[in-house]
Write a protein that holds these residues in place. Structure first.
Motif, PDB file in Angstrom:
ATOM      1  N   LEU A  22       5.741 -15.811  -9.938  1.00  0.00           N
ATOM      2  CA  LEU A  22       5.169 -14.867  -8.982  1.00  0.00           C
ATOM      3  C   LEU A  22       6.229 -13.829  -8.611  1.00  0.00           C
ATOM      4  O   LEU A  22       6.651 -13.091  -9.472  1.00  0.00           O
TER       5      LEU A  22
ATOM      6  N   ALA B 138      -3.804 -12.027 -12.487  1.00  0.00           N
ATOM      7  CA  ALA B 138      -4.521 -12.074 -11.218  1.00  0.00           C
ATOM      8  C   ALA B 138      -4.186 -10.870 -10.346  1.00  0.00           C
ATOM      9  O   ALA B 138      -4.989 -10.471  -9.502  1.00  0.00           O
TER      10      ALA B 138
ATOM     11  N   VAL C 251      -1.639  -7.128 -10.331  1.00  0.00           N
ATOM     12  CA  VAL C 251      -0.606  -6.251 -10.895  1.00  0.00           C
ATOM     13  C   VAL C 251      -0.309  -5.152  -9.890  1.00  0.00           C
ATOM     14  O   VAL C 251      -1.216  -4.440  -9.455  1.00  0.00           O
TER      15      VAL C 251
ATOM     16  N   ASN D 190      -5.331 -16.240  -9.213  1.00  0.00           N
ATOM     17  CA  ASN D 190      -4.116 -17.017  -9.467  1.00  0.00           C
ATOM     18  C   ASN D 190      -4.438 -18.417  -9.975  1.00  0.00           C
ATOM     19  O   ASN D 190      -3.831 -18.905 -10.923  1.00  0.00           O
TER      20      ASN D 190
ATOM     21  N   SER E  87     -13.500 -22.476  -8.109  1.00  0.00           N
ATOM     22  CA  SER E  87     -13.247 -21.126  -7.620  1.00  0.00           C
ATOM     23  C   SER E  87     -14.102 -20.150  -8.424  1.00  0.00           C
ATOM     24  O   SER E  87     -14.762 -20.549  -9.395  1.00  0.00           O
TER      25      SER E  87
ATOM     26  N   GLU F 294       1.089 -19.603  -2.118  1.00  0.00           N
ATOM     27  CA  GLU F 294       0.580 -19.870  -3.461  1.00  0.00           C
ATOM     28  C   GLU F 294       1.665 -19.867  -4.539  1.00  0.00           C
ATOM     29  O   GLU F 294       1.422 -20.353  -5.633  1.00  0.00           O
ATOM     30  N   CYS F 295       2.842 -19.343  -4.240  1.00  0.00           N
ATOM     31  CA  CYS F 295       3.928 -19.441  -5.221  1.00  0.00           C
ATOM     32  C   CYS F 295       4.345 -20.899  -5.411  1.00  0.00           C
ATOM     33  O   CYS F 295       5.020 -21.231  -6.382  1.00  0.00           O
TER      34      CYS F 295
ATOM     35  N   LEU G 234       2.197 -23.422  -8.439  1.00  0.00           N
ATOM     36  CA  LEU G 234       0.974 -22.766  -7.949  1.00  0.00           C
ATOM     37  C   LEU G 234      -0.251 -23.669  -8.098  1.00  0.00           C
ATOM     38  O   LEU G 234      -1.079 -23.750  -7.202  1.00  0.00           O
TER      39      LEU G 234
ATOM     40  N   MET H   5      -2.789 -24.699  -5.043  1.00  0.00           N
ATOM     41  CA  MET H   5      -4.164 -24.209  -5.138  1.00  0.00           C
ATOM     42  C   MET H   5      -5.112 -25.332  -5.564  1.00  0.00           C
ATOM     43  O   MET H   5      -6.296 -25.295  -5.263  1.00  0.00           O
TER      44      MET H   5
ATOM     45  N   LEU I 117      -7.209  -1.252  -8.058  1.00  0.00           N
ATOM     46  CA  LEU I 117      -6.436  -1.996  -7.065  1.00  0.00           C
ATOM     47  C   LEU I 117      -5.750  -3.177  -7.758  1.00  0.00           C
ATOM     48  O   LEU I 117      -6.109  -3.530  -8.877  1.00  0.00           O
ATOM     49  N   PRO I 118      -4.762  -3.799  -7.096  1.00  0.00           N
ATOM     50  CA  PRO I 118      -3.970  -4.833  -7.787  1.00  0.00           C
ATOM     51  C   PRO I 118      -4.750  -6.045  -8.281  1.00  0.00           C
ATOM     52  O   PRO I 118      -4.329  -6.693  -9.218  1.00  0.00           O
ATOM     53  N   GLY I 119      -5.872  -6.398  -7.634  1.00  0.00           N
ATOM     54  CA  GLY I 119      -6.629  -7.558  -8.093  1.00  0.00           C
ATOM     55  C   GLY I 119      -6.625  -8.692  -7.083  1.00  0.00           C
ATOM     56  O   GLY I 119      -6.229  -8.521  -5.936  1.00  0.00           O
ATOM     57  N   SER I 120      -7.057  -9.849  -7.542  1.00  0.00           N
ATOM     58  CA  SER I 120      -7.268 -10.978  -6.638  1.00  0.00           C
ATOM     59  C   SER I 120      -5.967 -11.563  -6.113  1.00  0.00           C
ATOM     60  O   SER I 120      -5.854 -11.879  -4.931  1.00  0.00           O
ATOM     61  N   GLY I 121      -4.970 -11.753  -6.995  1.00  0.00           N
ATOM     62  CA  GLY I 121      -3.922 -12.704  -6.614  1.00  0.00           C
ATOM     63  C   GLY I 121      -4.605 -14.022  -6.314  1.00  0.00           C
ATOM     64  O   GLY I 121      -5.529 -14.420  -7.031  1.00  0.00           O
ATOM     65  N   GLY I 122      -4.240 -14.656  -5.221  1.00  0.00           N
ATOM     66  CA  GLY I 122      -4.902 -15.898  -4.850  1.00  0.00           C
ATOM     67  C   GLY I 122      -6.097 -15.712  -3.937  1.00  0.00           C
ATOM     68  O   GLY I 122      -6.727 -16.692  -3.533  1.00  0.00           O
TER      69      GLY I 122
ATOM     70  N   ALA J 154      -9.242 -14.619  -4.182  1.00  0.00           N
ATOM     71  CA  ALA J 154     -10.564 -15.123  -4.573  1.00  0.00           C
ATOM     72  C   ALA J 154     -10.620 -16.641  -4.425  1.00  0.00           C
ATOM     73  O   ALA J 154     -11.649 -17.202  -4.013  1.00  0.00           O
ATOM     74  N   ASP J 155      -9.519 -17.310  -4.743  1.00  0.00           N
ATOM     75  CA  ASP J 155      -9.468 -18.770  -4.633  1.00  0.00           C
ATOM     76  C   ASP J 155      -9.517 -19.213  -3.171  1.00  0.00           C
ATOM     77  O   ASP J 155     -10.223 -20.157  -2.820  1.00  0.00           O
TER      78      ASP J 155
ATOM     79  N   THR K 153     -14.396  -9.297  -5.178  1.00  0.00           N
ATOM     80  CA  THR K 153     -13.270 -10.090  -5.670  1.00  0.00           C
ATOM     81  C   THR K 153     -13.326 -11.473  -5.019  1.00  0.00           C
ATOM     82  O   THR K 153     -13.248 -12.489  -5.706  1.00  0.00           O
ATOM     83  N   SER K 154     -13.455 -11.456  -3.700  1.00  0.00           N
ATOM     84  CA  SER K 154     -13.383 -12.680  -2.906  1.00  0.00           C
ATOM     85  C   SER K 154     -14.701 -12.870  -2.181  1.00  0.00           C
ATOM     86  O   SER K 154     -15.053 -12.060  -1.316  1.00  0.00           O
TER      87      SER K 154
END
Lengths: 307, 252
Positions: free
Chosen positions: A28, A74, A76, A106, A127, B51-52, B82, B86, B125-130, B132-133, B160-161
């Motif tokens: 990460l 997931a 960027v 992620n 998920s 989440e890391c 991760l 998660m 945009l950057p996206g979900s990362g964590g 959405a989870d 996304t979420s």
């Protein structure tokens, strides 16, 4: 055991080819292998598929340099700055080239690597149900859980098998046995899934040092194809216990990459005009000294004696 | 009454959403500070997850720019990967999670991926990362947003979420077993789901922000939960806790 020590240039030339799927940034925001990112740009690698949950700044640089054909990720962007300007230009305008975006979260990205690591046809997850990620990434499928009599949809995440995982670690021996500590992100899944593992070690140690604490070995040395010794290979990202994050470097990158011309000037200054990572460290100079963690917060020893 | 900034009020409002003993995905910046305030006030046994691959009993001692920074590693309660943190989120062990976003709609669906659609986006945009989870699998989702009409929209262009999806039973029908938005904390108000459709309603408005202004700044016809009041301003104890964490005055 096989001596796997290689120079950065050799390891990138021999280990990462055009079109390869590469994990960069498994940790990460920590331990991102920027030295390899810069070398890929210098060697002009093309059509890479980037695989990572999050790769702070690194992915954006590779988009801007035209090295990337597809991304399975997931997130960027620039964690402390915001949107990735090069990523935006690539996706919105095809500048410098068009890229394919495979959306993940992620967790699903981590599970896709795990599926590849363990040779599983897919991993079922709960998920992403209800998320448009299912629509924009057609590789993900929803199926009724066949073991349940009740309605129980699950998302099947197919394996993502990288050609190469590049991992920056605190220390390794010349045979590929490595210690990595702190938060691990998907480093373990990535290393176990990838065909080849390229280790960037901040320090090369005697094999006995690694063998003294096998629980700190996150992936086995036999999976490692090359070991590169490059201090601060992860700069500007942090490395637990060794390097602080160079947030100012990220901020400067974020500001200068806002326009394409500014990015190209940044690229010339920090990557193309710098022959190797030793020159990069020299260019950072006293700034790198300031980033070095000097404090000591040592773990208690663990006894592995057998009798 | 102590003086406070809008961001400080948002932090304290977020802290009040964390209950004692809960396991919370705290994310970064504003929520991580909120976690610290909650720990020092009403929730001394709350646990923070990152989440890391980290769990913490107390927030880091030094300023963080990312969750993976060295101060967050020092003194962690658990350092792992991760998929472990998660994975237990999927297992139902996480009570609440904080996320931000570019757009949220009246059923609490959040977009952090594409403005203008995934096919030909105007903004990537950057996206979900964590996110959405966390939105899918935590027991309560807590969203932090700036309150502008182009951010609080009738319907997000890309989910996304997932929040309540189309409202009513749609979230459960999609197979999500729990969760959904519990609160949206903005710089003007707090919104909560209300009524059979779970539509976001005005629950409280921050001091200095009238309900009319909040409605005007919302991209759908915002209704009010009966009995909605002004958000209680920070107490002296809450501000002392915040200042003990935010020693450099980043949020002032």
């Amino acid at each position: 055991m096989i001596d796997k020590l290689a120079t950065l240039q050799q390891a990138v030339r021999d280990g990462i080819g055009d079109g390869d799927a590469v994990v960069l940034g498994a940790g990460l925001e920590a331990a991102i292998p920027f030295a390899v990112v810069f070398e890929l740009i210098r060697q002009g690698r093309r059509d890479l598929e980037l695989v990572a949950p999050i790769s702070d700044g690194a992915a954006d640089m590779l988009f801007g340099a035209g090295c990337v054909g597809a991304v399975s990720a997931a997130w960027v962007g620039n964690v402390s700055g915001g949107l990735g300007h090069n990523y935006r230009r690539a996706v919105e305008q095809g500048v410098p080239r068009n890229v394919v975006v495979n959306d993940y979260s992620n967790f699903s990205l981590g599970m896709a690597l795990m599926a590849a690591a363990y040779g599983m046809p897919y991993m079922p997850v709960r998920s992403l149900l209800g998320s448009d990620i299912l629509a924009s990434n057609p590789a993900l499928k929803v199926l009724q859980n066949p073991l349940s009599d009740e309605a129980d949809p699950v998302v099947l995440v197919p394996p993502l098998k990288p050609d190469v995982a590049v991992l920056a670690v605190q220390r390794a021996d010349r045979f590929g046995n490595a210690h990595l500590w702190g938060s691990l992100g998907v480093a373990q899944e990535a290393a176990l899934a990838a065909d080849r593992v390229l280790v960037l070690a901040d320090e090369i140690v005697e094999p006995g040092v690694i063998a003294s604490d096998p629980n700190r070995v996150v992936f086995p040395g036999f999976k490692v194809s090359a070991v590169v010794h490059e201090p601060a290979a992860q700069h500007p990202s942090p490395m637990t216990g060794i390097w602080k994050r160079d947030t100012e470097f990220y901020t400067d990158y974020h500001r200068r990459s806002r326009e394409r011309d500014g990015f190209l000037a940044w690229l010339e200054e920090w990557v193309l005009g710098v022959p190797d990572h030793a020159a990069y460290r020299a260019k950072l100079g006293s700034r790198l000294d300031d980033l070095r963690i000097r404090g000591s917060a040592l773990a208690a020893p663990a006894n592995f004696a057998a009798s | 009454m102590p003086a406070y900034s809008t961001q400080e009020l948002m932090i304290i409002a977020a802290a009040r959403e964390i209950r004692d003993g809960e396991v919370v995905f705290v994310g970064m910046r504003l929520p991580i500070t909120a976690f610290g305030v909650a720990r020092l006030t009403h929730a001394p046994n709350a646990v923070g997850l990152f989440e890391c691959g980290l769990a913490r009993h107390a927030p880091a001692q030094d300023m963080l720019y990312t969750m993976s920074d060295p101060p967050n590693q020092l003194g962690a309660a658990w350092a792992t990967g991760l998929t472990q943190v998660m994975g237990i989120l999927q297992g139902g062990w996480v009570h609440a999670g904080f996320i931000g976003g570019a757009e949220i709609d009246r059923f609490g669906n959040i977009n952090t991926s594409y403005i203008g659609g995934a096919e030909k986006p105007t903004v990537k945009l950057p996206g979900s990362g964590g996110a959405a989870d966390i939105a899918a699998m935590s027991h309560r989702l807590l969203a932090i947003m700036n309150h502008e009409p182009h951010r609080l929209v009738e319907r997000v262009g890309y989910v996304t979420s997932p929040g309540g999806l189309a409202g009513g039973g749609a979230r459960r029908a999609a197979g999500l077993r729990r969760g959904g938005v519990a609160a949206v904390i903005t710089d003007r108000a707090i919104l909560r789901p209300h009524g059979p459709q779970g539509e976001l309603h005005l629950a409280s408005f921050h001091p200095g922000h009238a309900p009319e202004e909040v409605r005007e700044k919302t991209g759908w016809s915002l209704r009010t939960i009966p009995g909605a009041t002004e958000t209680p301003p920070p107490t002296a104890e809450e501000m002392a806790a915040l200042h003990a964490i935010d020693r450099e005055g980043f949020w002032r």
